[in-house]
Motif scaffolding. Structure first.
Motif, short mmCIF file in Angstrom:
data_model
loop_
_atom_site.label_atom_id
_atom_site.label_comp_id
_atom_site.label_asym_id
_atom_site.label_seq_id
_atom_site.Cartn_x
_atom_site.Cartn_y
_atom_site.Cartn_z
N TRP A 40 36.59 41.02 32.99
CA TRP A 40 37.28 41.98 33.88
C TRP A 40 37.76 41.16 35.08
O TRP A 40 36.96 40.63 35.84
CB TRP A 40 36.32 43.09 34.33
N VAL A 41 39.06 41.02 35.22
CA VAL A 41 39.63 40.15 36.25
C VAL A 41 40.19 40.97 37.40
O VAL A 41 40.95 41.93 37.20
CB VAL A 41 40.75 39.25 35.66
N CYS A 42 39.81 40.59 38.62
CA CYS A 42 40.28 41.27 39.85
C CYS A 42 41.11 40.30 40.68
O CYS A 42 40.83 39.10 40.70
CB CYS A 42 39.09 41.74 40.69
N PRO A 43 42.09 40.81 41.43
CA PRO A 43 42.93 39.90 42.21
C PRO A 43 42.37 39.46 43.55
O PRO A 43 42.86 38.51 44.12
CB PRO A 43 44.22 40.70 42.41
N LEU A 44 41.36 40.15 44.10
CA LEU A 44 40.84 39.79 45.41
C LEU A 44 39.33 39.67 45.39
O LEU A 44 38.66 40.29 44.56
CB LEU A 44 41.22 40.83 46.47
N ILE A 45 38.79 38.92 46.35
CA ILE A 45 37.34 38.83 46.51
C ILE A 45 36.86 39.88 47.50
O ILE A 45 35.87 40.55 47.30
CB ILE A 45 36.93 37.43 47.01
N LEU A 57 31.80 39.78 32.23
CA LEU A 57 32.00 38.88 33.36
C LEU A 57 33.12 39.43 34.24
O LEU A 57 34.27 39.55 33.80
CB LEU A 57 32.36 37.47 32.88
N VAL A 58 32.78 39.79 35.49
CA VAL A 58 33.77 40.20 36.48
C VAL A 58 34.16 38.94 37.25
O VAL A 58 33.30 38.22 37.74
CB VAL A 58 33.19 41.26 37.44
N SER A 59 35.46 38.68 37.32
CA SER A 59 35.89 37.41 37.88
C SER A 59 37.22 37.55 38.60
O SER A 59 38.00 38.46 38.34
CB SER A 59 36.05 36.39 36.73
N VAL A 90 40.27 42.77 30.58
CA VAL A 90 40.82 43.81 31.44
C VAL A 90 41.32 43.13 32.71
O VAL A 90 40.57 42.42 33.38
CB VAL A 90 39.75 44.88 31.80
N ILE A 91 42.59 43.34 33.03
CA ILE A 91 43.17 42.74 34.24
C ILE A 91 43.50 43.88 35.20
O ILE A 91 44.41 44.67 34.94
CB ILE A 91 44.42 41.92 33.93
N GLU A 92 42.74 43.96 36.27
CA GLU A 92 42.93 45.05 37.23
C GLU A 92 44.06 44.72 38.20
O GLU A 92 44.23 43.57 38.60
CB GLU A 92 41.63 45.27 38.01
N HIS A 93 44.82 45.74 38.56
CA HIS A 93 46.00 45.56 39.40
C HIS A 93 46.90 44.47 38.81
O HIS A 93 47.32 43.53 39.48
CB HIS A 93 45.62 45.22 40.84
N ALA A 94 47.19 44.63 37.51
CA ALA A 94 48.00 43.64 36.79
C ALA A 94 49.37 43.47 37.43
O ALA A 94 50.00 42.41 37.31
CB ALA A 94 48.15 44.06 35.33
N GLU A 95 49.83 44.50 38.14
CA GLU A 95 51.16 44.42 38.76
C GLU A 95 51.21 43.38 39.88
O GLU A 95 52.28 42.98 40.31
CB GLU A 95 51.58 45.79 39.31
N ARG A 96 50.03 42.91 40.33
CA ARG A 96 49.98 41.93 41.42
C ARG A 96 50.04 40.49 40.92
O ARG A 96 50.13 39.57 41.71
CB ARG A 96 48.68 42.11 42.23
N PHE A 97 49.93 40.29 39.60
CA PHE A 97 49.86 38.94 39.05
C PHE A 97 51.23 38.45 38.59
O PHE A 97 52.08 39.25 38.20
CB PHE A 97 48.90 38.89 37.85
#
Length: 700
Positions: free
Chosen positions: A491-496, A550-552, A569-576
Motif C-alpha cells: 500500500w503506497v502513500c505519497p506523503l509521510i 507493507l505500507v510504504s 494499492v497506490i493511494e492518491h494515484a493522481e499525485r504520482f
C-alpha cells in the motif's frame, strides 16, 4: 548552490560595489551574459498599444482604459480592500485591490487621470477590474506588445525588461549557421537570429498571438533550430572526444567467470538478454570507453546482464562498481549479486563489497580497505561509492542503475575514479524508464543504447483498476481476501506527514488504519526517514513472507522483488508521475499468482481531476507496455521533467518540443557534423552562445 560567477569583459576591480537585489536576482536566473539576457524570452504579452472605451468592451476582455478617478475608499467587508472608481467618459469601472500601499492611494487620488489594464468583469455592482496594472495617463502609447518575463522575487518586470533590451543590444548575434546548413532547412520560413529575438521581445501589435503562443512563428523556428543544433553539436563533440579516450580492454577467457555464472544461474537468459550481453561484451573489449545505456521495462532482467558485464571486468583483472540511488535498491542488488557471484569470487580469493552512508565506522573501514587492495572485485552501494575516500585498486567498469535519479556531477565523479591512470572506466547506465526514440536522438545522442524488449517467462500480467477514494472499504476487503490466500500486499502513500496544503492521508495514518482493520496481522511501515537498519529489518520481514501488508512511501519504487506480492494499492494515484506509477506497478506480477494494481484516486472537494492526472490514470489503465508508457509520459510532462531536469547540471531544451519539432531535430542531426567538420570556428561560437561552457554536463 552558490551563484555562478559573473562573466565580464575584464576582471572586476577588488573594490567593486556589492550587487543590488535585482542584480543578484538576475544571477539567480542564470542571466550573467548579454546573450543569456537576449535568450530570456517572454512568458506572454500584454497589449498596451491601444485604449478601449468601457462602453465598447465585453465581459471577460482584457483591456486598457484611460479616465479620471472620481471616487476612492477603503472598504472592510468582506475584507480590507481599496476601491477606486474610474470614469472614461463612456462608462464607469471599479478598480478593486486587496493588496495596496499609500503610494497606490496617492497614485489613484480623486481627480487623477490614469491608465488601467486588466480583465473586465460585469455584475450587479457594474464593471470591475481586480488588481489591474495602473500607470499615469498621458504620453505616447507603446508601439509593440509589452513582454512579461519569467522572474523571481526582487526582480520587477520593468527592471528585467530594461536588462533584456540591454543584453539584446550588446549580445553577439552574428550568423553561426553556414550557408549550406541553412540551405538544408528547405521550405521553413527561417528568420535570422537578431530579427527573431527582436521580434519575440517586442512583437508588433498586428502579430498573430496564436503563432507566438504555439511557437510556430518563423522567429520561434529559428530559435528552436539553433537550440537543437547546439545540443547535437555538443553530443557529437562528446562522442568524438570519447573515441580518443582510453579505457581498459576487458575480455573474458573461454570457461571464465561469465560462463561460470551462466551455468550457476537457476534460469535461462531470454534472447534479448543474450543479445544485449553480447553488445556490452563487444564494447568492453575495445580500447574506447563504453558509454552505453541499458534500458528495459520493469522486471526485464537488467541486473543479470549487469552481473555478466561485471564478470567480464573481474575475469580481466579489474574491478566493477555498481551504484544505485537508494539504499533499498542497492541492498536488493547486493543480495542478488552476492547470491550469484559470492561462491565464484570466493574461489578466486575475492568478494563483493557493500558501501553505504549509514555503515558503522569499523565495517566501512574494512570495506574501504578491501576496495583499495582489489580484494573487493565488485563494489555495490549508494552515492557513498563515489566519495573521495573510496580508492579503487583498478576500476574498469562502472554501472549506474536508475541513472536518471542521479545528478550529472555524481556520474562524472564515478567516471573520474580512474583519472590518475589517464584512463577512464567503461560506463554502463541502466534504466527501467524506457527512453522514447525522439528523446534518445536528442539527449542520448552520444550514447549507445541496448534494449531488453522481452520479459522473462513466468511474469504474470498485472490487471490495473482505477478506484475512487470513496470505495476504500471495497479495497480493504480485497486485501483481506489476498491475505487469506497467503498473498502479500503493498500500500503506497505519497506523503509521510500530514500537509494542510495537500490534505493527503499519510503513511503513518494509513498504517494505523490497516493495523486496526486487520487485527492479528503484521502490518509494516516503510519510509525514507527511518534509520537504515530499521528499513532493512522491515524489508527482511516482508521479503520472508512473515509480514502480509507493507505500507510504504515511494522508497519501494524500484528494485524490490517479492514474488509472493500480488496486490499493489497506490493511494492518491493522481499525485504520482506516470513513470513512477509504472515502476510501482512493476513490484507485483513477479510470481505465478494473478496480480492487480489498484489506483486509488481522489478528486478535489467538489471538483474534478485535472487534465494531466486524468491522462496519467487513463494511460495506466490502457497499457502495461513500458515503452508506450514512456511515450505518453514524454507527451504529458515534456523532456525536462521526464529526464529529471533539476539534476541535469545544465538547462535542458527550453524552446524546442521533441514531438512537435522532430523534423528540426532531424535537420540538426544532419547539420552538426557538417558544421563541426567544415566550419569549426562557427561551431565553437554557436556552442559558446547556447551552452556557455556547460557542455561537460551534457556529456555525463
Amino acid at each position: 548552490m552558490p551563484d555562478a560567477p559573473a562573466r565580464t569583459r575584464r576582471d572586476a576591480p577588488s573594490d567593486a560595489k556589492p550587487l543590488s537585489a535585482p542584480q543578484r536576482a538576475l544571477r539567480k536566473l542564470g542571466l550573467s551574459r548579454p546573450i543569456d539576457l537576449a535568450l530570456h524570452l517572454p512568458l506572454r504579452y500584454e497589449d498596451e498599444t491601444q485604449l478601449v472605451r468601457l462602453a465598447d468592451a465585453r465581459d471577460g476582455d482584457t483591456v486598457q482604459v484611460e479616465g479620471e478617478v472620481t471616487h476612492q475608499e477603503i472598504a472592510y467587508r468582506p475584507r480590507r480592500q481599496l476601491l477606486v472608481s474610474l470614469n472614461d467618459g463612456s462608462d464607469t469601472c471599479t478598480l478593486r485591490f486587496f493588496n495596496f500601499y499609500p503610494s497606490h492611494q496617492k497614485q489613484m487620488a480623486v481627480g487623477q487621470r490614469i491608465r488601467a489594464r486588466g480583465e473586465l468583469r460585469g455584475g450587479f455592482a457594474g464593471l470591475t477590474m481586480m488588481h489591474p496594472t495602473v500607470r499615469a495617463a498621458g504620453g505616447a502609447l507603446p508601439q509593440a506588445l509589452t513582454p512579461v518575463y519569467p522572474t523571481v522575487a526582487g526582480l520587477p518586470q520593468p527592471y528585467l525588461r530594461k536588462a533584456v533590451l540591454a543584453g539584446l543590444a550588446e549580445a553577439d548575434l552574428s550568423e553561426t549557421l553556414a550557408p549550406e546548413v541553412l540551405d538544408q532547412m528547405g521550405d521553413w520560413p527561417l528568420w535570422d537570429l537578431r530579427r527573431s529575438l527582436s521580434f519575440l521581445h517586442q512583437p508588433l501589435p498586428d502579430a498573430v498571438l496564436a503563432e507566438l503562443e504555439d511557437r510556430s512563428h518563423p522567429a520561434w523556428l529559428r530559435l528552436k533550430a539553433e537550440e537543437l543544433l547546439a545540443q547535437q553539436l555538443s553530443q557529437l563533440q562528446a562522442r568524438r572526444a570519447r573515441e580518443h579516450l582510453r579505457a581498459p580492454v576487458l575480455r573474458a577467457a573461454a570457461g571464465g567467470l561469465p560462463e561460470q555464472l551462466l551455468a550457476a544461474l537457476p534460469f535461462q537468459l531470454t534472447a534479448a538478454q543474450r543479445r544485449v550481453a553480447e553488445e556490452i561484451a563487444r564494447d568492453l573489449a575495445r580500447e574506447q570507453p563504453m558509454h552505453r545505456l541499458l534500458q528495459g521495462d520493469v522486471g526485464s532482467g537488467k541486473t543479470v546482464v549487469a552481473a555478466l558485464a561485471a564478470c567480464v571486468a573481474i575475469e580481466a583483472g579489474w574491478q566493477c562498481a555498481l551504484m544505485a540511488p537508494t539504499e533499498i535498491l542497492a541492498q536488493q542488488h547486493f543480495a542478488k549479486l552476492v547470491g550469484w557471484l559470492a561462491p565464484l569470487l570466493a574461489a578466486r580469493g575475492q568478494r563483493v563489497a557493500w558501501l553505504t552512508g549509514g555503515q558503522k565506522k569499523k565495517e566501512r573501514a574494512e570495506m574501504l580497505a578491501a576496495v583499495a587492495s582489489g580484494e573487493a572485485a565488485l563494489v555495490v552501494g549508494t552515492h557513498a561509492v563515489i566519495q573521495e575516500q573510496v580508492r579503487f585498486a583498478r576500476l574498469g567498469l562502472a554501472v549506474i542503475d536508475e541513472q536518471h535519479r542521479f545528478g550529472v556531477q555524481q556520474r562524472l565523479d564515478l567516471r573520474n575514479k580512474l583519472s590518475e591512470s589517464e584512463q577512464e572506466p567503461h560506463l554502463l547506465m541502466m534504466s527501467a524508464t524506457p527512453i522514447p526514440r525522439t528523446l534518445a536522438m536528442s539527449y542520448y545522442a552520444d550514447l549507445d543504447v541496448s534494449t531488453i524488449d522481452e520479459l522473462p517467462p513466468g511474469r504474470t500480467p498485472v490487471v490495473t483498476r482505477l478506484v475512487s477514494g470513496h470505495r476504500r472499504a471495497e479495497v480493504l476487503e480485497r486485501i483481506r481476501a489476498q491475505i487469506a490466500q497467503g498473498r502479500q500486499v503493498y500500500w503506497v502513500c505519497p506523503l509521510i506527514e500530514e500537509s494542510e496544503a495537500l490534505d493527503l492521508r499519510n503513511a503513518t495514518e494509513t498504517h494505523a488504519e490497516l493495523s486496526e482493520a486487520f487485527p492479528g496481522q503484521m502490518i509494516g511501515l516503510l519510509h525514507s526517514r527511518m534509520p537504515p537498519a530499521e528499513k532493512r529489518a522491515v524489508m527482511a520481514l516482508f521479503t520472508s513472507g512473515a509480514m502480509p501488508v507493507l505500507v510504504s512511501t515511494t522508497v519501494i519504487e524500484v528494485g524490490v522483488d517479492v514474488p509472493n506480492a500480488s496486490l499493489m494499492v497506490i493511494e492518491h494515484a493522481e499525485r504520482f508521475g506516470l513513470s513512477q506509477l509504472h515502476q510501482l506497478r512493476g513490484r507485483v506480477g513477479r510470481g505465478a499468482a494473478a496480480s492487480a494494481c489498484v489506483l486509488l484516486y481522489s478528486a478535489p472537494e467538489g471538483g474534478r481531476l485535472g487534465e494531466t492526472a486524468r491522462e496519467r490514470l487513463k494511460a495506466m489503465a490502457e497499457t502495461a507496455d513500458g515503452f508506450e508508457i514512456a511515450r505518453r509520459d514524454l507527451e504529458i510532462r515534456g523532456p525536462g521533467e521526464f529526464l529529471g531536469a533539476r539534476q541535469s547540471g545544465a538547462a535542458l531544451l527550453r524552446f524546442a518540443d521533441l514531438q512537435q519539432d522532430a523534423p528540426l531535430l532531424q535537420w540538426a542531426r544532419r547539420a552538426a557534423p557538417q558544421l563541426l567538420d567544415h566550419h569549426p570556428e562557427l561551431a565553437r561560437r554557436h556552442l559558446d552562445r547556447w551552452l556557455g561552457g556547460r557542455e561537460g554536463y551534457l556529456r555525463a
